[in-house]
Design a protein around this motif. Structure first.
Motif, PDB file in Angstrom:
ATOM      1  N   ASN A 311     -33.097 -14.715   5.129  1.00 25.05           N
ATOM      2  CA  ASN A 311     -33.897 -13.515   4.973  1.00 25.05           C
ATOM      3  C   ASN A 311     -33.034 -12.373   4.468  1.00 25.05           C
ATOM      4  N   TYR A 328     -37.633  -9.628   2.953  1.00 24.92           N
ATOM      5  CA  TYR A 328     -37.796 -10.798   2.103  1.00 24.92           C
ATOM      6  C   TYR A 328     -37.341 -12.057   2.842  1.00 24.92           C
ATOM      7  N   GLU A 329     -37.813 -13.171   2.356  1.00 22.89           N
ATOM      8  CA  GLU A 329     -37.287 -14.470   2.762  1.00 22.89           C
ATOM      9  C   GLU A 329     -36.854 -15.196   1.502  1.00 22.89           C
ATOM     10  N   SER A 338     -38.977 -14.474  -1.874  1.00 23.91           N
ATOM     11  CA  SER A 338     -40.375 -14.057  -1.745  1.00 23.91           C
ATOM     12  C   SER A 338     -40.455 -12.856  -0.820  1.00 23.91           C
ATOM     13  N   THR A 340     -41.875 -10.700   1.989  1.00 23.13           N
ATOM     14  CA  THR A 340     -42.674 -10.993   3.183  1.00 23.13           C
ATOM     15  C   THR A 340     -43.390  -9.762   3.721  1.00 23.13           C
ATOM     16  N   THR A 341     -42.695  -8.620   3.748  1.00 23.67           N
ATOM     17  CA  THR A 341     -43.312  -7.404   4.280  1.00 23.67           C
ATOM     18  C   THR A 341     -42.805  -6.185   3.535  1.00 23.67           C
TER      19      THR A 341
END
Length: 402
Positions: A311, A328-329, A338, A340-341
């Motif tokens: 992450n 991100y992850e 990708s 994530t938040t």
């Protein structure tokens, strides 16, 4: 009614005044702790020379890993926007541990150590030098006294405004003046009255936000007033430090993501596994450079970027909510990233918690507001002392007349 407020102002302030002074003064002392720490330990936090391209993160991490005992693992690395800042390598233990490495030479420059002066000031500010958690349960005397004194300070400030206003209406300019026209007595009285008004907004902001760390009931009420339900922090956050490169001040007890848990154990489990790519052994840090470059290209103005085992987080800026970050992850094997938040979509309680910290420390407006907060805290520290002076002078005068 005015007589009532005068008594409230005096008799609540007298027994808690010294504690209020200690809280305000100690808080003022570490407003510029990051800059002072980096100046004192310049060789730890800054590279000797910015030259060429930095060494790949994976190679740097392998170098750090080789210097660590088997019981300690790397949980993440923070890269700062300032190219002269060394990379901060976050470690699994001891608590909040990290090391710094020169990204151009691969030299380990040192480890994170809070200066003794600031450690003392922090303990004084939070617990009056009492233990943070003496027995793991029960009443923490120092913390409780700090909370009560801060609450008393808020009441004293509000009652002070009520006492000040009738006189201010008659001569507003004079009520905000500090001078030696009437000697030292006039100066100290002016510093108490006018200084209190100048510092009012700042010390109220510090006090009202600071109380959220003192009392559970106050924290719940504060969040409710802000329209947010208080929940524990989202521990899924990437391991991080504040945007000055130092561990967080008032929330140091909170654990960061990216260490332990599923990600940490899986990263260790797969360390050294055989990947048939060029018949080379797989490194747990193999994709960190790729992930960093992608996130840096997407966020070239980011204050800092932190990469963990699977992450990452991108700190968005130095002003406003200094802890605001997108999370991100990434795939540890392919490096595919990708989102994530986004910060805007983060848990409301987490966002409010970060804003509380930014307001309490004065970091919401960068250097300018931190200077204002420093001056406000120092004025706040002077208020009980000047109040004692005025009170004692009044008692002596009264005694003389008798």
């Amino acid at each position: 009614m005015m007589k009532f407020f005068r008594k409230i102002h005096l008799w609540l302030s007298v027994p808690f005044g010294i504690i209020i002074t200690l809280i305000c003064f100690s808080g003022a002392m570490f407003i510029f702790e990051p800059e002072i720490t980096r100046s004192v330990n310049h060789d730890v936090y800054y590279v000797k020379e910015v030259k060429g391209e930095p060494i790949a993160i994976g190679e740097l991490m392998e170098s750090v890993k080789a210097s660590l005992p088997d019981s300690v693992s790397i949980t993440g690395v923070t890269v700062f926007k300032d190219a002269s800042r060394t990379y901060q390598v976050n470690l699994s233990k001891p608590r909040r541990a990290s090391m710094f490495i020169d990204q151009y030479t691969g030299e380990i420059t040192g480890k994170y150590e809070r200066l003794g002066f600031f450690s003392t000031m922090f303990k004084l500010h939070r617990w009056l030098l009492d233990s943070a958690n003496p027995h793991g349960e029960g009443v923490k005397v120092g913390k409780t006294l700090v909370g009560i004194s801060t609450l008393i300070f808020v009441i004293a400030l509000i009652s002070g405004v009520i006492i000040w206003w009738p006189r201010a209406r008659k001569n507003f300019k004079h009520s905000l003046s500090i001078s030696f026209e009437k000697g030292w007595k006039g100066f100290w009285k002016g510093l108490h009255v006018a200084g209190g008004m100048y510092a009012l907004i700042f010390v109220l902001a510090m006090s009202l936000t600071g109380l959220t760390w003192s009392f559970d009931w106050y924290r719940s009420a504060f969040y409710a007033v802000c329209g947010v339900e208080h929940t524990p922090r989202n521990f899924g956050r990437t391991a991080n430090v504040d945007n000055k490169g130092n561990k967080d001040g008032h929330e140091r007890g909170e654990r960061r993501g990216g260490r332990g848990g599923r990600h940490g154990s899986e990263g260790n489990r797969h360390d050294g596994e055989n990947r048939h790519e060029g018949r080379r052994r797989h490194s747990e840090f193999g994709r960190w450079q790729q992930v960093y470059e992608e996130l840096h290209n997407q966020n070239p103005e980011a204050a800092q970027i932190t990469i963990g085992s699977e992450n990452a987080s991108v700190t968005l800026g130095n002003t406003g909510n200094g802890r605001a970050s997108d999370r991100y992850e990434f795939n540890r094997r392919s490096g595919e990233v990708s989102l994530t938040t986004k910060y805007a979509d983060s848990n409301e309680a987490d966002k409010l918690r970060d804003w509380i910290y930014s307001i309490h420390t004065g970091s919401l407006g960068g250097l300018f507001t931190r200077i204002l907060w420093l001056l406000g805290a120092l004025l706040g520290a002077s208020l009980p002392l000047t109040g004692y002076y005025i009170w004692i002078k009044h008692l002596l005068k009264k005694e003389k007349h008798h």
